[in-house]
Scaffold this motif. Sequence first.
Motif, mmCIF file in Angstrom:
data_model
loop_
_atom_site.group_PDB
_atom_site.id
_atom_site.type_symbol
_atom_site.label_atom_id
_atom_site.label_comp_id
_atom_site.label_asym_id
_atom_site.label_seq_id
_atom_site.Cartn_x
_atom_site.Cartn_y
_atom_site.Cartn_z
ATOM 1 N N ILE A 1 -9.278 5.107 -2.693
ATOM 2 C CA ILE A 1 -9.423 6.459 -3.248
ATOM 3 C C ILE A 1 -8.995 6.428 -4.715
ATOM 4 C CG2 ILE A 1 -8.798 8.889 -3.060
ATOM 5 C CD1 ILE A 1 -8.122 8.435 -0.143
ATOM 6 N N VAL A 2 -9.906 6.828 -5.581
ATOM 7 C CA VAL A 2 -9.673 6.811 -7.029
ATOM 8 C C VAL A 2 -9.815 8.233 -7.564
ATOM 9 C CG1 VAL A 2 -10.432 5.850 -9.247
ATOM 10 C CG2 VAL A 2 -10.591 4.464 -7.170
ATOM 11 N N CYS A 3 -9.001 8.580 -8.553
ATOM 12 C CA CYS A 3 -9.074 9.905 -9.158
ATOM 13 C C CYS A 3 -9.375 9.788 -10.648
ATOM 14 C CB CYS A 3 -7.756 10.644 -8.965
ATOM 15 S SG CYS A 3 -7.750 12.323 -9.618
ATOM 16 N N ASP B 1 -5.117 5.387 -4.910
ATOM 17 C CA ASP B 1 -4.940 3.983 -5.298
ATOM 18 C C ASP B 1 -4.957 3.800 -6.811
ATOM 19 O OD1 ASP B 1 -4.922 2.639 -2.620
ATOM 20 O OD2 ASP B 1 -6.871 3.622 -2.482
ATOM 21 N N LEU B 2 -5.760 4.620 -7.493
ATOM 22 C CA LEU B 2 -5.923 4.453 -8.937
ATOM 23 C C LEU B 2 -6.212 5.807 -9.571
ATOM 24 C CD1 LEU B 2 -6.296 2.434 -11.373
ATOM 25 C CD2 LEU B 2 -8.725 2.373 -10.764
ATOM 26 N N ALA C 1 -1.598 3.315 -9.177
ATOM 27 C CA ALA C 1 -1.570 2.867 -10.578
ATOM 28 C C ALA C 1 -2.273 3.893 -11.462
ATOM 29 C CB ALA C 1 -2.251 1.513 -10.722
ATOM 30 N N ILE C 2 -1.681 4.153 -12.631
ATOM 31 C CA ILE C 2 -2.259 5.075 -13.616
ATOM 32 C C ILE C 2 -2.637 4.267 -14.846
ATOM 33 C CG2 ILE C 2 -1.881 7.146 -15.001
ATOM 34 C CD1 ILE C 2 0.474 7.791 -13.075
ATOM 35 N N TRP D 1 -4.013 -1.414 -2.525
ATOM 36 C CA TRP D 1 -4.648 -2.225 -3.554
ATOM 37 C C TRP D 1 -3.686 -2.515 -4.703
ATOM 38 C CZ3 TRP D 1 -9.777 -3.718 -2.795
ATOM 39 C CH2 TRP D 1 -10.409 -3.114 -1.701
ATOM 40 N N ALA D 2 -3.808 -3.721 -5.239
ATOM 41 C CA ALA D 2 -3.001 -4.127 -6.393
ATOM 42 C C ALA D 2 -3.899 -4.269 -7.617
ATOM 43 C CB ALA D 2 -2.302 -5.459 -6.111
#
Length: 651
Positions: free
Chosen positions: A239-241, A267-268, A288-289, A312-313
């Motif tokens: 899921i990404v924003c 996730d991102l 992560a941002i 996720w990394a």
Amino acid sequence: MGKMRKLYKVLAVALAGVMISGMCVLAEGQKEQKEKEVNVVFTHDLHSHLESFYLEEEGEEKIVGGFARMMTYLQEKRGQEGELLFLDGGDFSMGTLYQTVYESQASELRMLGYLGVDATTFGNHEFDYRSQGLANMLEAATDSGDLIPPLVVCNIDWKATLEGAQAEDGALLQKAFEAYGVQPYIMLEKSGVKIAVIGVFGEDALACAPTCALSFRDSVEAVKETVKEIQEQEEADMIVCVSHSGTWEEEKKSEDERLAKGVPELDLIISGHTHSILAEPIVHGDTAIVSTGEYGARIGSLRMVEKENGRWAVEDYQLTLLDDSYESDEKTAEKIETLGETIDSEYLAQFGYTKDQVLAHNPWEFTKINGLGEILQEETLGNILADSYLYTVNHSDTGDENPADVAVIPSGCIRDTFHKNKDITVADAFQTLSLGIGPDGVPGYPLVSVYLTGKELKTVAEVDASISPMMSTAQLYSSGLTYTVNPNRMVMNKVTDVRLQDVEGKVQDLEDDKLYRLVADLYSGQMLGAVTEQSHGILSVVPKDAQGNEIAIEDLEDYIIYAKGRELKAWECVARYLDSFEKEGEDSQIPEYYNRTHDRKVIEDDKSFGAVMKNPNSIAVTVFCIGAGVVILVIILILVIVRKVRKKKKN
């Protein structure tokens, strides 16, 4: 028989070894098959910078960015890594002359589609064109027949919008969004990974969009609900924003950090709005941002690798400067040129200009745009821009017989600078003050004319001195004023010796009750008019007309300056002023006056008691009185206690 048994044993051991080896190979193959990764590239805050531009990098000016160079980068990246997830964080418009054909050409969205952007979101500047302008742009993009990127935003409050004061505009945008296909989120698949992409519009972004007719819900709550919907209805691996909210050095101010902590399932986060350049991702938990700065000078990239826990990394995180090591893709450059063909005829012709027309030559080193406003000080760039307001207003028939006394311009409205030993074109003049649009629907903020008392002009100087160290975009540059700031003095009492000062350096004392004419762009005028409310009455700045009648912020558009029957635009003042300079050969040249500062803002770093206590304003006097009162009460209390103790001892 014994020999046969030994042979069987040897064969059995060998067979077992082969089976074990095979199982290990199979297990390793399954492990490799399960290990998933996605290559991501991202941009945000492109602000109509379709073409390359100047940028100071490590003390050297370079020509960077531009969609044609970006295409070359993307082609190389796709050739090396295959599928890319390409995301943009909003504010794709407002910043160059391409924005002037926003409604008719939709150049920015069409070029994002041409580059292959998988999703973008709205930034505050997409709303600068007001509801009808935004609706027209979305329709033009759809009707173009070009590939255009999906738009995602999850926190619009349609119920509040359609029941609010701007319900008609809200209904217009709702229809336009539905026609374009704007969604809270979309599902994509890249390299076998199913990805949900959510869009969100931040609180500060809304505060920076005074013409936005939409109401928005709290971003954390809206994203939480959207994530829950995705988990219930989709089979998303990631899921990404794409967020237009931003990050700040001070964590508690960073909306996207609040989002990461409030919705840990993300996730991102591609973080736009604040133009942040994050050399390393900000990580909260498994979220992560990332940010890569403004205008497309840099493009961000990273690899998302699945961890054992299913999260996720981020690996191989890079911000790549698009300098001359990336050649411009010819086909992309041709498409950009085609999209810009109508700029002269549709927009600049009404001002009597063409975009490549040279206005003046610049032999001087002007303030760099990088970091403008971060240090409280006078800037040569601010001086020339503010002077252009006074010059143009006072050399035009504006219908007001009183000349303008003061002009102010905040650093946040200045979007570009002038480069040494370069000819300044109309396009360059436009880019310095490219923001906004007027009630006339023509791009560019118009100037407004209001009257303030001498006491209020002193307050304006105090707003600059006390607020801009906390908010760099609020730093003011002025024409017509001189004032001294001592940073060691109490907040809201940092300014002394505020006076009028003309371009020749002649000064004149301000009279507290006298009205003085001030000019600023519409947005800045609205911000000044909000000072009283925002400071809860501690600071008072009330715009007035020439007769001293108060002007409500919502009525400020009635005080727009008109010249030759149309709105006088802020950028147009710059062009007129540059074109007025004396000729050196065939072209005008910026005079040596702008090669230095002129005591318009004097910083007096003096910690002495006399300097700190000099000329206290009413706020300081009130604070001192309250402090003195507290001290007196404490002394009285101590005396009462001592008296009681003594009395008790006597008894």
